[in-house]
Design a protein around this motif. Sequence first.
Motif, PDB file in Angstrom:
ATOM      1  N   CYS A   1       2.059   2.599 -11.532  1.00 60.90           N
ATOM      2  CA  CYS A   1       1.987   3.876 -12.277  1.00 60.90           C
ATOM      3  C   CYS A   1       1.438   3.642 -13.681  1.00 60.90           C
ATOM      4  O   CYS A   1       0.646   4.450 -14.186  1.00 60.90           O
ATOM      5  CB  CYS A   1       3.379   4.481 -12.434  1.00 60.90           C
ATOM      6  SG  CYS A   1       4.138   5.018 -10.909  1.00 60.90           S
TER       7      CYS A   1
ATOM      8  N   GLU B   1       1.823   1.712  -3.510  1.00 61.19           N
ATOM      9  CA  GLU B   1       0.699   2.238  -4.301  1.00 61.19           C
ATOM     10  C   GLU B   1       0.493   3.717  -4.022  1.00 61.19           C
ATOM     11  O   GLU B   1       0.331   4.529  -4.928  1.00 61.19           O
ATOM     12  CB  GLU B   1      -0.584   1.470  -3.946  1.00 61.19           C
ATOM     13  CG  GLU B   1      -0.700   0.125  -4.648  1.00 61.19           C
ATOM     14  CD  GLU B   1      -2.087  -0.482  -4.450  1.00 61.19           C
ATOM     15  OE1 GLU B   1      -2.592  -0.397  -3.312  1.00 61.19           O
ATOM     16  OE2 GLU B   1      -2.635  -1.011  -5.417  1.00 61.19           O
ATOM     17  N   ARG B   2       0.603   4.098  -2.722  1.00 63.38           N
ATOM     18  CA  ARG B   2       0.417   5.520  -2.361  1.00 63.38           C
ATOM     19  C   ARG B   2       1.486   6.374  -3.038  1.00 63.38           C
ATOM     20  O   ARG B   2       1.209   7.408  -3.638  1.00 63.38           O
ATOM     21  CB  ARG B   2       0.490   5.704  -0.823  1.00 63.38           C
ATOM     22  CG  ARG B   2      -0.704   5.196  -0.063  1.00 63.38           C
ATOM     23  CD  ARG B   2      -1.871   6.170   0.004  1.00 63.38           C
ATOM     24  NE  ARG B   2      -2.347   6.642  -1.268  1.00 63.38           N
ATOM     25  CZ  ARG B   2      -3.253   5.991  -2.035  1.00 63.38           C
ATOM     26  NH1 ARG B   2      -3.727   4.832  -1.651  1.00 63.38           N
ATOM     27  NH2 ARG B   2      -3.677   6.505  -3.191  1.00 63.38           N
ATOM     28  N   LEU B   3       2.733   5.881  -2.974  1.00 66.63           N
ATOM     29  CA  LEU B   3       3.862   6.615  -3.576  1.00 66.63           C
ATOM     30  C   LEU B   3       3.610   6.796  -5.066  1.00 66.63           C
ATOM     31  O   LEU B   3       3.713   7.890  -5.612  1.00 66.63           O
ATOM     32  CB  LEU B   3       5.163   5.836  -3.345  1.00 66.63           C
ATOM     33  CG  LEU B   3       6.426   6.328  -4.047  1.00 66.63           C
ATOM     34  CD1 LEU B   3       6.805   7.726  -3.569  1.00 66.63           C
ATOM     35  CD2 LEU B   3       7.595   5.357  -3.812  1.00 66.63           C
TER      36      LEU B   3
ATOM     37  N   THR C   1       0.849  -1.212   0.000  1.00 68.87           N
ATOM     38  CA  THR C   1       0.000   0.000   0.000  1.00 68.87           C
ATOM     39  C   THR C   1       0.882   1.258   0.000  1.00 68.87           C
ATOM     40  O   THR C   1       0.568   2.230  -0.660  1.00 68.87           O
ATOM     41  CB  THR C   1      -0.908   0.022   1.252  1.00 68.87           C
ATOM     42  OG1 THR C   1      -0.136  -0.405   2.361  1.00 68.87           O
ATOM     43  CG2 THR C   1      -2.111  -0.861   1.064  1.00 68.87           C
ATOM     44  N   ASP C   2       2.039   1.206   0.700  1.00 66.85           N
ATOM     45  CA  ASP C   2       2.950   2.372   0.654  1.00 66.85           C
ATOM     46  C   ASP C   2       3.380   2.607  -0.792  1.00 66.85           C
ATOM     47  O   ASP C   2       3.448   3.740  -1.267  1.00 66.85           O
ATOM     48  CB  ASP C   2       4.215   2.086   1.483  1.00 66.85           C
ATOM     49  CG  ASP C   2       3.897   1.943   2.961  1.00 66.85           C
ATOM     50  OD1 ASP C   2       4.747   1.421   3.694  1.00 66.85           O
ATOM     51  OD2 ASP C   2       2.777   2.331   3.346  1.00 66.85           O
TER      52      ASP C   2
ATOM     53  N   LEU D   1       0.695   6.562  -6.844  1.00 69.13           N
ATOM     54  CA  LEU D   1      -0.503   7.306  -7.236  1.00 69.13           C
ATOM     55  C   LEU D   1      -0.509   8.738  -6.737  1.00 69.13           C
ATOM     56  O   LEU D   1      -0.945   9.653  -7.431  1.00 69.13           O
ATOM     57  CB  LEU D   1      -1.744   6.562  -6.728  1.00 69.13           C
ATOM     58  CG  LEU D   1      -1.886   5.126  -7.270  1.00 69.13           C
ATOM     59  CD1 LEU D   1      -3.118   4.463  -6.705  1.00 69.13           C
ATOM     60  CD2 LEU D   1      -1.914   5.137  -8.797  1.00 69.13           C
ATOM     61  N   ASP D   2       0.017   8.957  -5.525  1.00 69.58           N
ATOM     62  CA  ASP D   2      -0.051  10.316  -4.960  1.00 69.58           C
ATOM     63  C   ASP D   2       1.119  11.187  -5.389  1.00 69.58           C
ATOM     64  O   ASP D   2       1.018  12.409  -5.375  1.00 69.58           O
ATOM     65  CB  ASP D   2      -0.070  10.254  -3.422  1.00 69.58           C
ATOM     66  CG  ASP D   2      -1.311   9.526  -2.912  1.00 69.58           C
ATOM     67  OD1 ASP D   2      -2.192   9.232  -3.759  1.00 69.58           O
ATOM     68  OD2 ASP D   2      -1.374   9.224  -1.710  1.00 69.58           O
ATOM     69  N   ARG D   3       2.258  10.556  -5.752  1.00 69.05           N
ATOM     70  CA  ARG D   3       3.430  11.396  -6.023  1.00 69.05           C
ATOM     71  C   ARG D   3       4.058  11.165  -7.396  1.00 69.05           C
ATOM     72  O   ARG D   3       4.249  12.134  -8.145  1.00 69.05           O
ATOM     73  CB  ARG D   3       4.465  11.187  -4.896  1.00 69.05           C
ATOM     74  CG  ARG D   3       3.910  11.700  -3.547  1.00 69.05           C
ATOM     75  CD  ARG D   3       4.997  11.907  -2.537  1.00 69.05           C
ATOM     76  NE  ARG D   3       5.279  10.671  -1.786  1.00 69.05           N
ATOM     77  CZ  ARG D   3       6.430  10.462  -1.151  1.00 69.05           C
ATOM     78  NH1 ARG D   3       7.381  11.358  -1.204  1.00 69.05           N
ATOM     79  NH2 ARG D   3       6.625   9.349  -0.487  1.00 69.05           N
TER      80      ARG D   3
END
Length: 242
Positions: free
Chosen positions: A106, A13-15, A10-11, A17-19
């Motif tokens: 990504c 995925e967050r990295l 999940t980290d 999608l969010d950044r």
Amino acid sequence: MPIIEQLSHTDLERLALDRVVPALLTHGFYFVDGLLGEVAGGAVLDEVKQMHGSGALHDGRLAGSAPGVHRRSIRGDKTAWVSGSERGCEAIGFLLNLIDRLISVCAGRLGNKVIRERSQAMVACYPGNGAGYVKHVDNPNSDGRRLTCIYYLNKNWNVKEHGGVLRIFPEGKGYVADIKPLFDRLLVFWSDRRNPHEVQPSFSTRYAITVWYFDSEERAEAKRRFKTVTAPAHSRTAAPPD
Ligand SMILES: Cc1cc(NC(=O)CCC(=O)O)nc(C)c1Br
Ligand SMILES: [Fe+3]
């Protein structure tokens, strides 16, 4: 609390999608620090140092280099290509698996065709003799490469003393991006004409690992193009066998 903070899915995925995705879509490049952490990042560095020490890194080849032009003046790195499954490359293999997972998250959001495959990993070392890499575009002519991912491995890097900055000249933007080749830093950027870049002269040993991710359709097209190389001129004038 786990001793080694591993990046959970999940980290990742967050990295992604969010950044990473927003930055690629707006600026065309993005870097993240502390990707693997001290222990795993250090294991990758040890494997690269081991390769360097054992003479596994060789002078980087130049595509179509002009005769007499000293290679070093254009490209001063020493390189080796690895899949990451070789003995002594276990940590590099772990790094590549992590980058693969990051890029695959990504890929779905980058609005263009499928990114399904990548090159082997190129382990590179600039020996610190002032050599760098002249300004260039990784993929100027649609050879299939869509994203360049560079993982840097240099601890206590001091730009004033050591130079070695990767300078990106984002196309059409009024600024340049100076990226320090710092330990455990991952840089991602579009491989095409959007991102001309250079490595400024390096005065300390500078390690990096690069992988290129392909747009499968562009890659397949490039392979077709290269297959149909025109026959050399003389063969066309030879009299046909009677
Ligand atoms: C083999 C090869 C390496 C590179 N490397 C860099 O641009 C340096 C990036 C850095 O180390 O900061 N680029 C191309 C177009 C080819 Br081909
Ligand atoms: Fe490059």
